[in-house]
Scaffold this active site. Structure first.
Site, short mmCIF file in Angstrom:
data_model
loop_
_atom_site.label_atom_id
_atom_site.label_comp_id
_atom_site.label_asym_id
_atom_site.label_seq_id
_atom_site.Cartn_x
_atom_site.Cartn_y
_atom_site.Cartn_z
N HIS A 130 0.82 -1.22 0.00
CA HIS A 130 0.00 0.00 0.00
C HIS A 130 0.85 1.26 0.00
CE1 HIS A 130 -3.37 -2.63 1.88
NE2 HIS A 130 -3.39 -2.67 0.56
N CYS A 138 3.43 13.84 -7.61
CA CYS A 138 2.46 14.85 -8.08
C CYS A 138 1.15 14.14 -8.41
CB CYS A 138 2.99 15.55 -9.33
SG CYS A 138 1.74 16.62 -10.09
N CYS A 170 5.21 20.04 -13.21
CA CYS A 170 4.12 20.45 -14.11
C CYS A 170 3.50 21.78 -13.68
CB CYS A 170 3.05 19.38 -14.19
SG CYS A 170 2.11 19.16 -12.65
N GLY A 208 -0.63 -9.35 12.77
CA GLY A 208 -1.14 -8.01 13.07
C GLY A 208 -2.03 -7.42 12.01
C1 BV8 Z 1 -8.99 -1.59 -4.65
C2 BV8 Z 1 -2.53 3.05 2.64
C3 BV8 Z 1 -9.81 -1.70 -6.87
C4 BV8 Z 1 -3.11 4.37 3.00
C5 BV8 Z 1 -4.36 1.43 2.86
C6 BV8 Z 1 -16.24 -4.36 -0.13
C7 BV8 Z 1 -15.74 -5.62 0.07
C8 BV8 Z 1 -14.41 -5.93 -0.20
C9 BV8 Z 1 -13.56 -4.93 -0.67
C10 BV8 Z 1 -14.06 -3.67 -0.85
C11 BV8 Z 1 -15.39 -3.38 -0.59
N1 BV8 Z 1 -15.57 -2.06 -0.87
C12 BV8 Z 1 -14.41 -1.53 -1.29
C13 BV8 Z 1 -13.51 -2.50 -1.30
C14 BV8 Z 1 -12.13 -2.39 -1.70
C15 BV8 Z 1 -11.30 -1.74 -0.60
C16 BV8 Z 1 -11.44 -2.48 0.71
O1 BV8 Z 1 -10.86 -3.53 0.91
N2 BV8 Z 1 -12.26 -1.92 1.62
C17 BV8 Z 1 -12.47 -2.59 2.89
C18 BV8 Z 1 -12.29 -1.62 4.03
C19 BV8 Z 1 -13.88 -3.17 2.87
N3 BV8 Z 1 -9.96 -1.88 -1.09
C20 BV8 Z 1 -9.45 -0.92 -1.87
O2 BV8 Z 1 -10.02 0.12 -2.13
C21 BV8 Z 1 -8.10 -1.23 -2.46
N4 BV8 Z 1 -8.14 -0.95 -3.86
O3 BV8 Z 1 -9.74 -2.45 -4.29
O4 BV8 Z 1 -8.92 -1.13 -5.93
C22 BV8 Z 1 -9.48 -1.10 -8.15
C23 BV8 Z 1 -8.95 -1.92 -9.15
C24 BV8 Z 1 -8.69 -1.36 -10.39
C25 BV8 Z 1 -8.92 0.00 -10.62
C26 BV8 Z 1 -9.43 0.82 -9.60
C27 BV8 Z 1 -9.71 0.27 -8.36
C28 BV8 Z 1 -7.03 -0.36 -1.83
C29 BV8 Z 1 -6.90 -0.67 -0.37
C30 BV8 Z 1 -5.65 0.03 0.19
C31 BV8 Z 1 -6.05 1.16 1.10
N5 BV8 Z 1 -4.86 1.76 1.71
N6 BV8 Z 1 -3.23 1.97 3.35
C32 BV8 Z 1 -2.79 4.75 4.42
O5 BV8 Z 1 -2.13 3.99 5.13
O6 BV8 Z 1 -3.23 5.85 4.82
S1 BV8 Z 1 -5.11 0.23 3.74
C33 BV8 Z 1 -4.79 0.50 5.37
O7 BV8 Z 1 -5.81 -0.15 6.05
C34 BV8 Z 1 -3.53 -0.12 5.85
O8 BV8 Z 1 -2.48 -0.05 4.95
C35 BV8 Z 1 -3.93 -1.54 6.12
O9 BV8 Z 1 -3.74 -2.32 5.00
C36 BV8 Z 1 -5.40 -1.43 6.33
C37 BV8 Z 1 -5.72 -1.71 7.76
O10 BV8 Z 1 -5.61 -3.07 7.87
P1 BV8 Z 1 -4.69 -3.73 8.99
O11 BV8 Z 1 -3.28 -3.54 8.64
O12 BV8 Z 1 -5.20 -5.10 9.15
O13 BV8 Z 1 -4.94 -2.88 10.28
P2 BV8 Z 1 -6.22 -2.88 11.18
O14 BV8 Z 1 -6.14 -1.65 12.01
O15 BV8 Z 1 -7.41 -3.16 10.34
O16 BV8 Z 1 -6.03 -4.18 12.12
C38 BV8 Z 1 -4.96 -4.20 13.04
C39 BV8 Z 1 -4.88 -5.62 13.54
O17 BV8 Z 1 -3.75 -5.71 14.40
C40 BV8 Z 1 -6.09 -6.03 14.35
O18 BV8 Z 1 -6.50 -7.34 13.96
C41 BV8 Z 1 -5.56 -6.06 15.80
O19 BV8 Z 1 -6.19 -7.09 16.57
C42 BV8 Z 1 -4.12 -6.42 15.56
N7 BV8 Z 1 -3.20 -6.01 16.62
C43 BV8 Z 1 -3.30 -4.95 17.46
N8 BV8 Z 1 -2.21 -4.92 18.28
C44 BV8 Z 1 -1.43 -5.99 17.93
C45 BV8 Z 1 -2.04 -6.67 16.88
N9 BV8 Z 1 -1.51 -7.77 16.31
C46 BV8 Z 1 -0.33 -8.21 16.81
N10 BV8 Z 1 0.32 -7.60 17.81
C47 BV8 Z 1 -0.20 -6.50 18.39
N11 BV8 Z 1 0.47 -5.90 19.41
#
Ligand code: BV8
Length: 261
Positions: A130, A138, A170, A208
């Site tokens: 990501h 840009c 640009c 994680g």
């Molecule tokens: C795309 C960068 C298509 C930015 C990020 C409906 C169903 C399925 C999918 C979708 C849907 N509607 C839309 C979608 C697609 C969407 C998506 O998946 N949405 C989800 C929310 C439903 N995906 C997209 O839009 C992707 N693109 O599909 O494009 C396309 C194709 C062609 C042409 C055009 C379009 C793009 C997704 C990328 C988004 N960008 N990051 C930024 O960082 O600001 S994602 C961002 O959120 C992070 O990078 C990370 O990946 C994600 C969060 O996930 P996690 O890393 O799992 O973190 P989270 O907080 O959720 O969980 C933390 C975990 O850690 C927990 O389980 C917790 O228990 C655990 N934890 C806590 N402490 C600890 C621990 N574990 C171990 N040790 C600890 N101490």
């Protein structure tokens, strides 16, 4: 299926899987950086952006409608990342990677995180799925841009947003973060590299991550094609838990050092 909870002791069968693995693939999410002090996406933001969820701000539409707010959020996050340090979970993976590489094996890291804590722990990262908090480009001509390190020296959100710079190439576009926003496609090269490493692995660790964000969260499931052992490291159950052979319930900063002998 073993469901380990409580102390960071690791079941013997999981320890022997780790000891015998030659090619390990690690899929990491925000949770591996939580113990370093980097908020996960599930945590509720505070301050300037408390009215928004991370998911609302990490979109092209948000940048379009309020570039200063989104730019400031990323600069504040980048500054926070630079102020914190890798934790024992990052360090354990870097050590394991050194051990395996030194004996003809490999440990490949595909991370969803935009922080550089794996690298600062000394690990090579195969794929930032990501993007990265230190990359900018840009929004119009896509020219890559270096920005000076951001200077927010406290965890408190800045009182006022600041405008993103204008592109010097640009002279039209605004400089945006080099990350993948919701609704944007993932870069194919890192995604394919991660898929290849997971397919080739003899052990897959899912560390994680809530497993909610697609298409990245489907990558570990490629291991099922060859019945590769899948181990989840997370204090909580996730979208991926049911597909795991072993679920180690605890923090990565404790469980990973215990797994890496
Ligand atoms: C795309 C960068 C298509 C930015 C990020 C409906 C169903 C399925 C999918 C979708 C849907 N509607 C839309 C979608 C697609 C969407 C998506 O998946 N949405 C989800 C929310 C439903 N995906 C997209 O839009 C992707 N693109 O599909 O494009 C396309 C194709 C062609 C042409 C055009 C379009 C793009 C997704 C990328 C988004 N960008 N990051 C930024 O960082 O600001 S994602 C961002 O959120 C992070 O990078 C990370 O990946 C994600 C969060 O996930 P996690 O890393 O799992 O973190 P989270 O907080 O959720 O969980 C933390 C975990 O850690 C927990 O389980 C917790 O228990 C655990 N934890 C806590 N402490 C600890 C621990 N574990 C171990 N040790 C600890 N101490």
């Amino acid at each position: 299926m073993s469901d380990q909870s409580g102390s960071p002791s690791i079941p013997e069968d999981v320890l022997s899987l780790a000891r015998g693995a030659q090619h390990v693939a690690v899929f990491s999410g925000a949770g591996i950086s939580a113990e370093s002090g980097v908020p996960t996406f599930r945590e509720v933001p505070t301050g300037l952006w408390e009215r928004f969820s991370a998911q609302d701000l990490a979109t092209p539409e948000a940048f379009e409608s309020d570039p200063a707010l989104v730019h400031t959020w990323y600069r504040w996050r980048a500054a926070l990342i630079q102020r914190v340090a890798p934790n024992r979970g990052h360090q354990a993976l870097a050590e394991w990677q050194r051990q395996l590489t030194g004996s003809g094996g490999s440990l490949s890291i595909a991370t969803q995180n935009v922080d550089d804590l794996h690298e600062r722990a000394g690990a090579e990262v195969l794929a930032h799925l990501h993007g990265s908090s230190t990359a900018y480009r840009c929004a119009e001509c896509e020219a890559p841009v270096e920005l000076p390190a951001p200077r927010y020296d406290s965890d408190a959100a800045p009182a006022e947003p600041s405008d993103p710079p204008l592109c010097q190439v640009c002279e039209e576009g605004l400089i945006r973060p080099g990350v993948v926003w919701f609704g944007e496609p993932l870069p194919m090269e890192p995604f394919e590299a991660a898929a290849d490493a997971i397919r080739a692995a003899d052990l897959i660790l899912v560390v994680g991550t809530s497993g909610l964000v697609q298409p990245a969260a489907s990558l570990p499931l490629l291991g099922m094609e060859r019945g590769t052992p899948l181990i989840e490291i997370n204090p909580e159950p996730t979208e991926l838990s049911d597909a795991m052979h072993h679920r180690l319930r605890g923090p990565a900063g404790e469980l990973l050092p215990a797994l890496v002998q």
